[in-house]
Structures are given as structure tokens and as C-alpha cells.
Scaffold this motif. Structure first.
Motif, PDB file in Angstrom:
ATOM      1  N   SER A  75       0.821  -1.207   0.000  1.00 21.65           N
ATOM      2  CA  SER A  75       0.000   0.000   0.000  1.00 21.65           C
ATOM      3  C   SER A  75       0.856   1.258   0.000  1.00 21.65           C
ATOM      4  O   SER A  75       0.579   2.219  -0.740  1.00 21.65           O
ATOM      5  CB  SER A  75      -0.919  -0.009   1.225  1.00 21.65           C
ATOM      6  OG  SER A  75      -1.666   1.182   1.296  1.00 21.65           O
ATOM      7  N   PHE A  76       1.926   1.269   0.826  1.00 26.65           N
ATOM      8  CA  PHE A  76       2.794   2.442   0.883  1.00 26.65           C
ATOM      9  C   PHE A  76       3.447   2.709  -0.462  1.00 26.65           C
ATOM     10  O   PHE A  76       3.421   3.837  -0.969  1.00 26.65           O
ATOM     11  CB  PHE A  76       3.876   2.270   1.951  1.00 26.65           C
ATOM     12  CG  PHE A  76       4.934   3.335   1.882  1.00 26.65           C
ATOM     13  CD1 PHE A  76       4.679   4.606   2.350  1.00 26.65           C
ATOM     14  CD2 PHE A  76       6.181   3.076   1.304  1.00 26.65           C
ATOM     15  CE1 PHE A  76       5.637   5.606   2.257  1.00 26.65           C
ATOM     16  CE2 PHE A  76       7.140   4.063   1.207  1.00 26.65           C
ATOM     17  CZ  PHE A  76       6.869   5.340   1.690  1.00 26.65           C
ATOM     18  N   TRP A  77       4.066   1.673  -1.034  1.00 26.85           N
ATOM     19  CA  TRP A  77       4.793   1.884  -2.284  1.00 26.85           C
ATOM     20  C   TRP A  77       3.857   2.153  -3.453  1.00 26.85           C
ATOM     21  O   TRP A  77       4.169   2.955  -4.342  1.00 26.85           O
ATOM     22  CB  TRP A  77       5.717   0.698  -2.567  1.00 26.85           C
ATOM     23  CG  TRP A  77       6.880   0.708  -1.631  1.00 26.85           C
ATOM     24  CD1 TRP A  77       7.075  -0.076  -0.529  1.00 26.85           C
ATOM     25  CD2 TRP A  77       8.004   1.598  -1.688  1.00 26.85           C
ATOM     26  NE1 TRP A  77       8.250   0.252   0.105  1.00 26.85           N
ATOM     27  CE2 TRP A  77       8.833   1.281  -0.583  1.00 26.85           C
ATOM     28  CE3 TRP A  77       8.388   2.620  -2.545  1.00 26.85           C
ATOM     29  CZ2 TRP A  77      10.026   1.955  -0.331  1.00 26.85           C
ATOM     30  CZ3 TRP A  77       9.570   3.305  -2.299  1.00 26.85           C
ATOM     31  CH2 TRP A  77      10.368   2.969  -1.207  1.00 26.85           C
ATOM     32  N   ALA A  78       2.681   1.526  -3.454  1.00 29.89           N
ATOM     33  CA  ALA A  78       1.707   1.825  -4.503  1.00 29.89           C
ATOM     34  C   ALA A  78       1.297   3.292  -4.430  1.00 29.89           C
ATOM     35  O   ALA A  78       1.157   3.956  -5.472  1.00 29.89           O
ATOM     36  CB  ALA A  78       0.495   0.910  -4.375  1.00 29.89           C
ATOM     37  N   SER A  79       1.122   3.824  -3.218  1.00 33.66           N
ATOM     38  CA  SER A  79       0.759   5.239  -3.080  1.00 33.66           C
ATOM     39  C   SER A  79       1.886   6.139  -3.572  1.00 33.66           C
ATOM     40  O   SER A  79       1.631   7.217  -4.137  1.00 33.66           O
ATOM     41  CB  SER A  79       0.408   5.564  -1.631  1.00 33.66           C
ATOM     42  OG  SER A  79       1.541   5.502  -0.788  1.00 33.66           O
ATOM     43  N   LEU A  80       3.129   5.708  -3.366  1.00 35.19           N
ATOM     44  CA  LEU A  80       4.260   6.492  -3.879  1.00 35.19           C
ATOM     45  C   LEU A  80       4.242   6.509  -5.405  1.00 35.19           C
ATOM     46  O   LEU A  80       4.469   7.555  -6.028  1.00 35.19           O
ATOM     47  CB  LEU A  80       5.572   5.918  -3.354  1.00 35.19           C
ATOM     48  CG  LEU A  80       6.848   6.715  -3.689  1.00 35.19           C
ATOM     49  CD1 LEU A  80       7.843   6.657  -2.526  1.00 35.19           C
ATOM     50  CD2 LEU A  80       7.526   6.182  -4.954  1.00 35.19           C
ATOM     51  N   TYR A  81       3.944   5.367  -6.022  1.00 35.80           N
ATOM     52  CA  TYR A  81       3.890   5.329  -7.490  1.00 35.80           C
ATOM     53  C   TYR A  81       2.712   6.130  -8.023  1.00 35.80           C
ATOM     54  O   TYR A  81       2.816   6.749  -9.086  1.00 35.80           O
ATOM     55  CB  TYR A  81       3.834   3.881  -7.986  1.00 35.80           C
ATOM     56  CG  TYR A  81       5.053   3.080  -7.581  1.00 35.80           C
ATOM     57  CD1 TYR A  81       6.337   3.625  -7.692  1.00 35.80           C
ATOM     58  CD2 TYR A  81       4.939   1.804  -7.043  1.00 35.80           C
ATOM     59  CE1 TYR A  81       7.461   2.919  -7.299  1.00 35.80           C
ATOM     60  CE2 TYR A  81       6.063   1.091  -6.651  1.00 35.80           C
ATOM     61  CZ  TYR A  81       7.314   1.645  -6.777  1.00 35.80           C
ATOM     62  OH  TYR A  81       8.424   0.950  -6.382  1.00 35.80           O
TER      63      TYR A  81
END
Length: 234
Positions: A75-81
Motif C-alpha cells: 500500500s505504501f509503495w503503490a501510493s508512492l507510485y
């Protein structure tokens, strides 16, 4: 600068931007978008990557009680992308649902073993430290693919323990992840050194567990005291 290992029995390492990097991240995203008929310059992509990492990763609020799961990491990295894709104006051409799906595809892409490369000092330094009798380990905030990445790069067998945030449910800068590493390895804080690149995660957090920590500065923009190469250990 040389770091003395006097009294040290074990050296633990961060992974991302300490042992491994994705040198072609801009190219990977550029190609991904081009395959979907969206064309962006690498310089533009790099700018928004840097902005996202600064705002969402390096300046991420942290109080030392962080927990982790495969789902929270994704979830964190998807939000960064998503942040990067919006910065690149992709929302002007594609619906929010599509951007959401792409952010998860990018997570899978950027956690795949073939995207990573070892820094050029890693294998020789690990071999040297191992031959000198030091125990080596990993404490890393990373996707569940970390062990397969280390295996793919031929360095997994150097490490025991390998503590991965998404496997143990704890995330740096929570000092508990370092206490867990010490417990699993049967080590005391005084005989352990930690090496990483992030001021809060890799210096402050292990210090809270009584572990001496050294910052490694892999990129020109990194500030503060530290080493530039693992060759400076010992």
C-alpha cells in the motif's frame, strides 16, 4: 574514513541503497508508460521520483512504533507510485482506477529480482568480512521478495539472520526489529555494528537498541558523517 571493527562480532546491513540499487528505475518506468502509449522524458520521470521519495519516504512521519505487513508495504509503495504518476500528468489521460491498478503493477515490477544490481563493493566486502570471522546479517524494510532478490544476486548465503519487515511484522525505525535480530542471532548490542543509509531508520533506530550504527552515503546528495564504501569497514 575507516570504521574500526574492534570488539565487533557481527555486522548487520540494510539492503536498499546499501547493498542493492535499481540503476534503471527511470528507464523502467519510461518503458512501462511507453508500452501503454504514454511518453515521458527520463529527466521528468527522475524529478517526480525524487520528489516522491523525499516527501513520502525520507520525510515520512515515524515515532518508533511502526508495524508492517505485506499489505501495508504494498500500500505504501503503490501510493508512492500514484504520486509519481500524478506528477507526470497520467491522470489527464487515464482514469483513477487505471492508475491504481498500474501502481500495483509497478510495485510488482520494482520488487522483482532482475531489476536490482549490487553496488560494486558488496561481494568483495562480504567475502572479506566473512573470511575475517564476522557474522553477517540483514535487517531491512522490504517486500516479501527480498530473500529471492538476495539469492538471485548470489549473496543470500552470507547472511544469518535475515530479518525482513514484511515477514516479522515490524518496520524500521521501530527499534524492536533490531532487538529481534539480536535475539535471533544470539548477539549483544555491544558486539554488533549496523550499516545503512537512512538517518532515522538506520542510525537512530539501531542506536535505541544499543547498536552502534554507521551511515553509508551511496549518492552525492547524502549528507552527514559516514562512509562511502563498504571497503571502509575494518
Amino acid at each position: 574514513m575507516s570504521i574500526s571493527l574492534h570488539g565487533v562480532k557481527a555486522v548487520l546491513f540494510d539492503v536498499g541503497d546499501t547493498l542493492l540499487t535499481i540503476p534503471g528505475s527511470r528507464t523502467i518506468l519510461q518503458r512501462y508508460l511507453a508500452e501503454r502509449e504514454l511518453h515521458r522524458e527520463q529527466e521528468h520521470i527522475g524529478h517526480h521520483f525524487d520528489d516522491a521519495f523525499r516527501k513520502l519516504y525520507y520525510e515520512k512521519p515515524a515515532d518508533g512504533t511502526e508495524l508492517c505487513s505485506p499489505e501495508s508495504d504494498r500500500s505504501f509503495w503503490a501510493s508512492l507510485y500514484v504520486h509519481v504518476l500524478y506528477g507526470l500528468g497520467i491522470h489527464e489521460d487515464r482514469e483513477e482506477e487505471v492508475i491504481h491498478r498500474w501502481s500495483h503493477e509497478l510495485y510488482d515490477l520494482f520488487t522483482a529480482p532482475e531489476q536490482y544490481e549490487l553496488f560494486d563493493d558488496v561481494k568483495e566486502s562480504l567475502e572479506r568480512l566473512k573470511l575475517a570471522g564476522y557474522r553477517l546479517g540483514v535487517v531491512s524494510n522490504f517486500a516479501p521478495t527480498l530473500k529471492s532478490i538476495l539469492r538471485h544476486k548470489g549473496i543470500l548465503d552470507y547472511f544469518d539472520p535475515v530479518i525482513v519487515s514484511t515477514e516479522v511484522g515490524l518496520e524500521k525505525p521501530n527499534p524492536a526489529i533490531f532487538r529481534l535480530a539480536l535475539e535471533q542471532a544470539g548477539l549483544s548490542p555491544e558486539e554488533t555494528l549496523y550499516v545503512g543509509d537512512h538517518d532515522k531508520n538506520d542510525i537512530w533506530a539501531p542506536n535505541q537498541a544499543g547498536i552502534r550504527a554507521v551511515k553509508i552515503k551511496r549518492y552525492p546528495h547524502m549528507t552527514g558523517e559516514g562512509i562511502f564504501s563498504l571497503r571502509e569497514l575494518g
